[in-house]
Design a protein around this motif. Structure first.
Motif, mmCIF file in Angstrom:
data_model
loop_
_atom_site.group_PDB
_atom_site.id
_atom_site.type_symbol
_atom_site.label_atom_id
_atom_site.label_comp_id
_atom_site.label_asym_id
_atom_site.label_seq_id
_atom_site.Cartn_x
_atom_site.Cartn_y
_atom_site.Cartn_z
ATOM 1 N N ASN A 137 -26.076 -46.450 -9.523
ATOM 2 C CA ASN A 137 -25.273 -45.383 -8.913
ATOM 3 C C ASN A 137 -24.747 -45.787 -7.532
ATOM 4 O OD1 ASN A 137 -24.106 -42.771 -8.799
ATOM 5 N ND2 ASN A 137 -25.834 -41.999 -7.605
ATOM 6 N N LEU A 138 -24.146 -46.957 -7.446
ATOM 7 C CA LEU A 138 -23.736 -47.510 -6.154
ATOM 8 C C LEU A 138 -22.403 -46.930 -5.685
ATOM 9 C CD1 LEU A 138 -24.856 -49.658 -4.142
ATOM 10 C CD2 LEU A 138 -23.176 -51.238 -5.124
ATOM 11 N N HIS A 139 -22.447 -46.338 -4.498
ATOM 12 C CA HIS A 139 -21.245 -45.848 -3.819
ATOM 13 C C HIS A 139 -21.065 -46.667 -2.540
ATOM 14 C CE1 HIS A 139 -20.766 -41.920 -6.067
ATOM 15 N NE2 HIS A 139 -21.965 -42.317 -6.456
ATOM 16 N N VAL A 140 -19.872 -47.208 -2.351
ATOM 17 C CA VAL A 140 -19.611 -48.079 -1.205
ATOM 18 C C VAL A 140 -18.327 -47.652 -0.507
ATOM 19 C CG1 VAL A 140 -19.164 -50.449 -0.448
ATOM 20 C CG2 VAL A 140 -20.794 -50.028 -2.306
ATOM 21 N N LEU A 156 -16.143 -47.657 -4.134
ATOM 22 C CA LEU A 156 -16.918 -47.699 -5.371
ATOM 23 C C LEU A 156 -17.560 -46.341 -5.584
ATOM 24 C CD1 LEU A 156 -18.712 -51.188 -5.228
ATOM 25 C CD2 LEU A 156 -16.541 -50.608 -6.321
ATOM 26 N N HIS A 157 -17.483 -45.839 -6.819
ATOM 27 C CA HIS A 157 -17.916 -44.473 -7.089
ATOM 28 C C HIS A 157 -18.975 -44.430 -8.191
ATOM 29 C CE1 HIS A 157 -14.174 -43.846 -4.907
ATOM 30 N NE2 HIS A 157 -13.494 -44.400 -5.897
ATOM 31 N N GLU A 208 -24.611 -44.391 -1.070
ATOM 32 C CA GLU A 208 -25.479 -43.795 -2.084
ATOM 33 C C GLU A 208 -25.809 -44.867 -3.107
ATOM 34 O OE1 GLU A 208 -25.412 -40.068 -5.300
ATOM 35 O OE2 GLU A 208 -23.838 -40.246 -3.773
ATOM 36 N N GLY A 209 -26.999 -44.777 -3.689
ATOM 37 C CA GLY A 209 -27.383 -45.715 -4.729
ATOM 38 C C GLY A 209 -28.337 -46.789 -4.236
#
Length: 247
Positions: free
Chosen positions: A9-12, A20-21, A60-61
């Protein structure tokens, strides 16, 4: 297979803009994964986030490497764990020769002092494998190198550092057919059941020589399609627009 890398669940974000969602990705030892997508889809962002580039903020993630969470680790610590990133556009570094740069990196990552003459022999052999002029070892890193020689320099570093995870960002771009063949041969010789490859390609030239087990299509910061090597042919036939409706 033993898990090497897991992204959850990587948000960048970069500069306050999320690129990145919610990326989910698992790479096991011995596997070759390819990430494909149009320019600006977030492919390089993903690799830089895995490497720990501080410009790319993980909002997040989580990222795990061999079961250890590395989300908050610095780049140097990730490199010591065995993660390597080959840059899309390698920069030149004045004042340090390519040989000294790679020897210092090998010493730092391995924790073992690299003896001068054995290292010189190793570097000479690897440069011969890449059809590189041996005099480049004494030149400043990438200084005055052509685009192709810069890409070969990155693969030279990979061969000598021998990471557990090699992430290659458009290594085939800017290379002629012969150079792609040479680089691909060296990547294949590096790869074994104990390490993994995560490859970004835009032109697909490298995939004529290296067959991935898994292909991931990245559109607008999301993985929208996953499959095997047959997905490469599907993309070449239909393009990426066919997947935009899945975002």
């Amino acid at each position: 297979m033993s898990e090497l890398l897991r992204v959850e669940n990587l948000h960048v974000s970069v500069g306050g803009k999320e690129l990145l969602h919610g990326i989910n990705l698992t790479v096991n030892k011995g596997e070759v994964h390819v990430i494909m997508g149009v320019n600006g889809a977030g492919k390089s962002t993903l690799l830089h986030a895995i490497m720990g580039n501080p410009v790319y903020k993980i909002t997040e993630g989580h990222i795990y490497f061999e079961g250890q969470e590395i989300t908050g680790l610095s780049v140097d610590k990730r490199a010591k764990l065995g993660i390597f990133l080959s840059f899309q556009n390698p920069i030149s570094v004045a004042g340090i020769t390519m040989e000294n740069f790679i020897r210092t990196a090998k010493t730092t990552i391995s924790g073992k002092q690299q003896r001068l003459f054995p290292f010189k022999r190793l570097m000479k052999a690897r440069m011969e494998d890449l059809s590189m002029d041996p005099s480049y070892a004494d030149r400043y890193l990438n200084d005055g190198f052509s685009g192709g020689e810069r890409k070969k320099s990155e693969i030279l570093q990979m061969r000598i550092l021998d990471p557990k995870l090699a992430m290659l960002d458009e290594t085939d771009s800017g290379l002629d057919v012969d150079a792609v063949r040479i680089v691909s041969k060296n990547i294949s010789e590096y790869h074994n059941e104990n390490n993994s490859l995560l490859i970004i390609t835009h032109l697909n030239q490298i995939l004529k020589f290296i067959t991935p087990e898994f292909v991931h299509v990245l559109i607008d910061g999301r993985i929208v399609k996953e499959g095997g090597p047959e997905l490469v042919d599907e993309i070449e036939t239909n393009g990426f627009d066919a997947y935009r409706s899945e975002v």
